[in-house]
Design a protein around this motif. Sequence first.
Motif, short mmCIF file in Angstrom:
data_model
loop_
_atom_site.label_atom_id
_atom_site.label_comp_id
_atom_site.label_asym_id
_atom_site.label_seq_id
_atom_site.Cartn_x
_atom_site.Cartn_y
_atom_site.Cartn_z
N LEU A 122 1.00 -1.24 0.16
CA LEU A 122 -0.06 -0.18 0.05
C LEU A 122 0.89 1.42 -0.04
CD1 LEU A 122 -2.60 1.60 0.15
CD2 LEU A 122 -2.54 1.25 2.63
N ASP A 123 2.07 1.22 0.96
CA ASP A 123 2.71 2.53 1.06
C ASP A 123 3.43 2.94 -0.25
OD1 ASP A 123 1.62 2.81 3.69
OD2 ASP A 123 3.35 1.96 4.61
N ILE A 124 3.82 2.01 -0.92
CA ILE A 124 4.77 1.94 -2.04
C ILE A 124 3.94 2.33 -3.09
CG2 ILE A 124 6.44 0.85 -3.76
CD1 ILE A 124 7.61 -0.52 -1.20
N SER A 125 2.73 1.79 -3.40
CA SER A 125 1.71 1.99 -4.34
C SER A 125 1.44 3.47 -4.29
CB SER A 125 0.71 1.12 -4.35
OG SER A 125 1.11 -0.27 -4.68
N LEU A 126 0.89 3.88 -3.06
CA LEU A 126 0.66 5.17 -3.01
C LEU A 126 1.76 6.21 -3.25
CD1 LEU A 126 -1.72 4.90 0.06
CD2 LEU A 126 -2.49 4.91 -2.36
N GLU A 127 2.92 5.81 -2.76
CA GLU A 127 4.09 6.75 -3.14
C GLU A 127 4.27 6.93 -4.57
OE1 GLU A 127 8.78 5.98 -3.17
OE2 GLU A 127 7.84 5.29 -1.19
N LEU A 128 4.18 5.86 -5.40
CA LEU A 128 4.55 5.87 -6.84
C LEU A 128 3.38 6.68 -7.56
CD1 LEU A 128 5.56 2.12 -7.48
CD2 LEU A 128 6.94 4.41 -7.64
N LEU A 129 1.89 6.29 -6.94
CA LEU A 129 0.90 7.29 -7.45
C LEU A 129 1.08 8.64 -7.35
CD1 LEU A 129 -2.42 5.19 -6.47
CD2 LEU A 129 -1.59 5.68 -8.91
N LYS A 130 1.27 9.28 -6.09
CA LYS A 130 1.65 10.61 -5.87
C LYS A 130 2.62 11.05 -6.78
CE LYS A 130 2.61 13.74 -1.97
NZ LYS A 130 2.94 13.68 -0.69
N GLU A 131 3.77 10.36 -6.94
CA GLU A 131 4.83 10.96 -7.95
C GLU A 131 4.40 10.95 -9.38
OE1 GLU A 131 8.18 8.17 -7.83
OE2 GLU A 131 8.55 8.72 -5.60
N ALA A 132 3.34 10.02 -9.47
CA ALA A 132 2.61 10.43 -10.98
C ALA A 132 1.34 11.38 -11.02
CB ALA A 132 2.10 9.01 -11.52
N GLY A 133 1.20 12.08 -9.77
CA GLY A 133 0.24 13.10 -9.75
C GLY A 133 -1.24 12.40 -9.58
N ASN A 134 -1.28 11.16 -9.31
CA ASN A 134 -2.59 10.51 -8.85
C ASN A 134 -2.79 10.17 -7.55
OD1 ASN A 134 -3.24 10.70 -11.81
ND2 ASN A 134 -1.71 9.08 -12.12
N ASP A 135 -3.99 9.90 -7.28
CA ASP A 135 -4.17 9.44 -5.92
C ASP A 135 -5.09 8.10 -5.89
OD1 ASP A 135 -6.62 10.53 -6.24
OD2 ASP A 135 -6.71 11.30 -3.92
N ILE A 136 -5.62 7.73 -7.21
CA ILE A 136 -6.51 6.52 -7.55
C ILE A 136 -5.56 5.85 -8.40
CG2 ILE A 136 -8.67 5.87 -8.04
CD1 ILE A 136 -9.65 8.37 -6.90
N SER A 137 -5.68 4.40 -8.21
CA SER A 137 -5.60 3.54 -9.48
C SER A 137 -6.50 2.48 -9.58
CB SER A 137 -3.92 2.79 -8.98
OG SER A 137 -3.77 1.71 -10.32
N ALA A 138 -7.04 2.47 -10.63
CA ALA A 138 -8.27 1.78 -10.97
C ALA A 138 -7.94 0.65 -12.01
CB ALA A 138 -9.49 2.49 -11.34
N GLY A 139 -8.22 -0.51 -11.74
CA GLY A 139 -8.09 -1.81 -12.79
C GLY A 139 -9.34 -1.72 -13.88
N ALA A 140 -9.09 -2.66 -14.50
CA ALA A 140 -10.21 -2.82 -15.58
C ALA A 140 -11.63 -3.09 -14.99
CB ALA A 140 -10.07 -3.97 -16.49
N GLY A 141 -12.61 -2.31 -15.52
CA GLY A 141 -13.97 -2.73 -15.06
C GLY A 141 -14.19 -1.84 -13.87
N CYS A 142 -13.46 -0.92 -13.41
CA CYS A 142 -13.87 -0.26 -11.98
C CYS A 142 -14.94 0.92 -12.36
CB CYS A 142 -12.67 0.21 -11.19
SG CYS A 142 -11.62 -0.99 -10.84
N PHE A 143 -15.72 0.97 -11.20
CA PHE A 143 -16.68 2.03 -11.40
C PHE A 143 -16.92 2.74 -10.20
CE2 PHE A 143 -21.15 3.83 -11.57
CZ PHE A 143 -20.83 4.33 -12.94
N ILE A 144 -16.92 4.01 -9.82
CA ILE A 144 -16.72 4.90 -8.69
C ILE A 144 -17.87 5.69 -8.98
CG2 ILE A 144 -15.91 6.33 -7.31
CD1 ILE A 144 -13.10 5.50 -8.40
N ASP A 145 -19.12 5.45 -8.30
CA ASP A 145 -20.22 6.07 -8.43
C ASP A 145 -20.06 7.75 -8.18
OD1 ASP A 145 -21.77 4.10 -9.20
OD2 ASP A 145 -22.82 3.87 -7.26
N GLU A 146 -20.72 8.62 -8.70
CA GLU A 146 -20.60 10.08 -8.38
C GLU A 146 -21.07 10.17 -6.82
OE1 GLU A 146 -22.74 14.13 -9.83
OE2 GLU A 146 -22.16 12.66 -11.38
N GLY A 147 -20.15 10.89 -6.12
CA GLY A 147 -20.81 11.22 -4.75
C GLY A 147 -20.01 10.17 -3.82
N ALA A 148 -19.11 9.37 -4.35
CA ALA A 148 -18.36 8.50 -3.47
C ALA A 148 -17.05 9.46 -3.17
CB ALA A 148 -17.89 7.42 -4.40
N ASP A 149 -16.58 9.29 -1.97
CA ASP A 149 -15.65 10.00 -1.45
C ASP A 149 -14.25 8.89 -1.47
OD1 ASP A 149 -13.74 11.82 -0.21
OD2 ASP A 149 -14.50 11.11 1.79
#
Length: 185
Positions: A122-149
């Motif tokens: 978790l820590d390393i994945s989040l570190e790499l995401l942050k370096e790439a300017g992201n805070d979410i990594s979503a695989g194939a077929g993921c769905f985040i409803d509007e209004g989800a935090d």
Amino acid sequence: VVNGKILTDIDLAKAFETHRAIKALSTLILLPNEHRELFSVVNTQDGLITGFGGMPSVGDKSPLMFTGIHIMEPEIFNYIPKGVFSHSTTDVYPQAIANGERIAAHVAHGRWRELSTLQRYLDISLELLKEAGNDISAGAGCFIDEGADVGEVILWDRVHIESGAHIRRAVLADGVRVRNGETLM
């Protein structure tokens, strides 16, 4: 051989140069253990490994640790017992060293991350995401409803996060559904 639970940008070409120059049976790629993480100390002398110690202590000036990257000649397999579990740094290399084999130490520099626990993953994945300017990594077929935090998350495939769910600092495996009102922090 590179252990499967690491991420690195260590220059392997330089390690091969060391291996060839020393004419070693095997070369272990080492890094300084500046933070005294719980990895066995590797003892060296004149570019060769002399043994493996315990965990680093505050008094150790500049302990070296094994990265899980080896360059091996086929003859190293003569030291690996057939049909039983053996560990390279407690069974194989000590026996080879005791028999006078040259096991080289290549002290590398570069980025190295070891992902052997869920927390490290978790820590390393989040570190790499942050370096790439992201805070979410979503695989194939993921769905985040509007209004989800949702933030600082690793979503594997087919994850569904419903509106009203709250998620921070989490890894969600394939097919997970987080329902409205659920909180994962």
